[in-house]
Design an enzyme around this catalytic site. Sequence first.
Site, PDB file in Angstrom:
ATOM      1  N   PHE A 295      47.050  35.174  53.341  1.00 51.24           N
ATOM      2  CA  PHE A 295      46.862  35.571  51.948  1.00 51.24           C
ATOM      3  C   PHE A 295      45.366  35.555  51.638  1.00 51.24           C
ATOM      4  O   PHE A 295      44.562  34.965  52.377  1.00 51.24           O
ATOM      5  CB  PHE A 295      47.611  34.604  51.021  1.00 51.24           C
TER       6      PHE A 295
ATOM      7  N   GLN B 179      43.207  36.196  35.364  1.00 49.82           N
ATOM      8  CA  GLN B 179      43.234  36.866  36.662  1.00 49.82           C
ATOM      9  C   GLN B 179      43.812  38.280  36.569  1.00 49.82           C
ATOM     10  O   GLN B 179      44.886  38.483  36.000  1.00 49.82           O
ATOM     11  CB  GLN B 179      44.071  36.072  37.657  1.00 49.82           C
TER      12      GLN B 179
ATOM     13  N   HIS C 298      45.223  41.025  39.029  1.00 46.32           N
ATOM     14  CA  HIS C 298      45.714  41.195  40.398  1.00 46.32           C
ATOM     15  C   HIS C 298      45.302  42.565  40.921  1.00 46.32           C
ATOM     16  O   HIS C 298      45.407  43.563  40.198  1.00 46.32           O
ATOM     17  CB  HIS C 298      47.240  41.061  40.404  1.00 46.32           C
TER      18      HIS C 298
ATOM     19  N   LEU D 239      53.991  44.318  39.641  1.00 46.10           N
ATOM     20  CA  LEU D 239      53.250  43.728  40.753  1.00 46.10           C
ATOM     21  C   LEU D 239      53.678  44.298  42.105  1.00 46.10           C
ATOM     22  O   LEU D 239      54.859  44.485  42.367  1.00 46.10           O
ATOM     23  CB  LEU D 239      53.494  42.216  40.757  1.00 46.10           C
TER      24      LEU D 239
ATOM     25  N   GLU E 161      50.622  40.544  47.131  1.00 45.09           N
ATOM     26  CA  GLU E 161      49.509  40.371  48.056  1.00 45.09           C
ATOM     27  C   GLU E 161      50.007  40.292  49.495  1.00 45.09           C
ATOM     28  O   GLU E 161      49.253  40.520  50.447  1.00 45.09           O
ATOM     29  CB  GLU E 161      48.750  39.091  47.682  1.00 45.09           C
TER      30      GLU E 161
ATOM     31  N   ARG F 172      41.173  37.315  45.037  1.00 44.10           N
ATOM     32  CA  ARG F 172      41.640  38.370  44.141  1.00 44.10           C
ATOM     33  C   ARG F 172      40.555  38.881  43.199  1.00 44.10           C
ATOM     34  O   ARG F 172      40.499  40.080  42.909  1.00 44.10           O
ATOM     35  CB  ARG F 172      42.830  37.855  43.325  1.00 44.10           C
TER      36      ARG F 172
ATOM     37  N   HIS G 274      47.397  39.490  35.397  1.00 48.83           N
ATOM     38  CA  HIS G 274      48.470  38.901  36.195  1.00 48.83           C
ATOM     39  C   HIS G 274      48.710  37.435  35.903  1.00 48.83           C
ATOM     40  O   HIS G 274      49.852  36.985  35.896  1.00 48.83           O
ATOM     41  CB  HIS G 274      48.130  39.079  37.678  1.00 48.83           C
TER      42      HIS G 274
ATOM     43  N   ARG H 204      42.372  31.930  40.871  1.00 46.73           N
ATOM     44  CA  ARG H 204      43.472  31.356  41.658  1.00 46.73           C
ATOM     45  C   ARG H 204      43.655  32.109  42.964  1.00 46.73           C
ATOM     46  O   ARG H 204      43.584  33.343  42.991  1.00 46.73           O
ATOM     47  CB  ARG H 204      44.780  31.426  40.852  1.00 46.73           C
TER      48      ARG H 204
END
Length: 557
Positions: free
Chosen positions: A113, A226, A228, A238, A241, A272, A336, A371
């Site tokens: 990730f 955040q 995304h 979404l 990821e 991100r 996000h 994050r």
Amino acid sequence: MLQHDVLVIGAGLAGLRAALEAARSGADVGVLTKVYPLRSHSVAAQGGINAALSEDDSWETHAYDTVKGSDYLGDQDAIETMCREAPSDIVELERMGTAFSRRPDGRIDQRPFGGAGFPRTCYVADITGQAILHTLHEQALKLNVPTYDEWFVLSLVVEDGECRGAVALNMRTGEIEALAAKAVVMAGGGFGRVYTPTSNSLISTGDGHALAYRAGAPLMDMEFVQFHPTTLRDSGVLITEGARGEGGYLLNALGERFMEKYAPNKMELAARDVVSRAEQTEIDEGRGVDGCVLLDLRHLGKAKIMEKLFQIRELALDLTNTDFITDPVPVRPGMHYAMGGVKTDIHGATPLPGLFAAGECACVSVHGANRLGGNSMLETITFGRRAGRAAAEHARSKPSPSVLASAVQRDREMIAEILARPRNGERMADLRAEMAAAMNRGVGIFRTKQGMEEALSTVRQLKERAKSVPVASKGLVFNMELLSVIELGFMLDLAEVIALGALMREESRGAHSRRDFPERDDERWMKHTLARYRPEGPVLEYAPVTVTRWQPEKRVY
């Protein structure tokens, strides 16, 4: 009057994990939620949950990646706690019944990730949140934890300086009732609907943040929002990821893997905030495709996509009529996640006695300014468990709770005032749209003083207009228009805190990227922003960041 030792507000991953732990600790627990638990927004979490399980990985490496990902704003004592306890939390989830995806040798599989130095994201294809939510719901049913489904919380009850329950509207009957509790765990999720587009569901209106804020608990680091990198263009839905973790490419209109220019070492798996800014830069400089960039999975092959990414393929087919197997899919950055939330310690306790918080509505703070993917689900499990246990311990020392009738009467009068408003041409939906557009325009991926001042001014004007916005339906049973007006008030309070906190922070750090202050400024701004509620508007103050072992360094991917 209904009463429990511990009242949990919210039935997503953090709420259910807190409820389980409180019940296991011997407390009488009730869970209150405005939707059925399996419709909580946690069900939309896709990619996975982090833990250092491999013998080649370590919790210290996980913690370092998280500190770096946070742009050194995360509190390192909380990060160490989360990363150290992550492996045992994953093992427990498995033993409860979560069917994690496996390697050929039978061990839990882990995928790479963004921002991580090692593949440490455990997953269930691309439906990880759904799988864990079902597991926790089953466990709650097994323990006979009562759930108040389709109840809408109007306010928290604070008496003698302690939180002693909540007042809520039973949406099925229209009754307004008090629920007394020795301790309350707030787990109300995120506030994505403050922006548009967003990957968040319609229920993500920041109720938990706003209820705690109005009750006297401070909000922390709300300016860090955040975006995304991969959401679908019109819907904001979404695309995990995990798609890039499995090897997906990001391409611009020229067919270039443009991340090579922005993060040559990590490419599409940079953090991100880095990837989102890169995408927006490509779009702004004319190398986008109809306001998007392209996510290309074709080289992964049909078999891999159908095994590990089947849900996002279906979503792209349904919402864009594009098949990942044969074509790249247009994506763009979308709101996000909220890094900020109700300030807590590592046991979930807020500065307001009797009130605990966990999950996205809380700020412990493990995410700091940005994050990492896979850490949000971990936070819900680790700190949900901790908050549930601490709330149960707090409840043991408290007498049977009571709630003054005046608390219920106050909310009945508030509802009556809204229903009595005459038609004046204002529409709730218009105000919500204006708020979300102003926030996206002025407090989005790239920010300037002028843009944030304009957004703040718009939000404050909307707060005044919202005081008289009418509702056409005058009933109380499933009056969704009425609830939307109340949610609008919640979101406007939060939008004001976000915009003001961002305007005051004169630096760029993580998700807060200012064109007029493009560098991180540790000397002046390595500190948390705290916002306290006042009827006339938020009051800001600042608090130090906890550093245990990792001193700030330049953040490069």
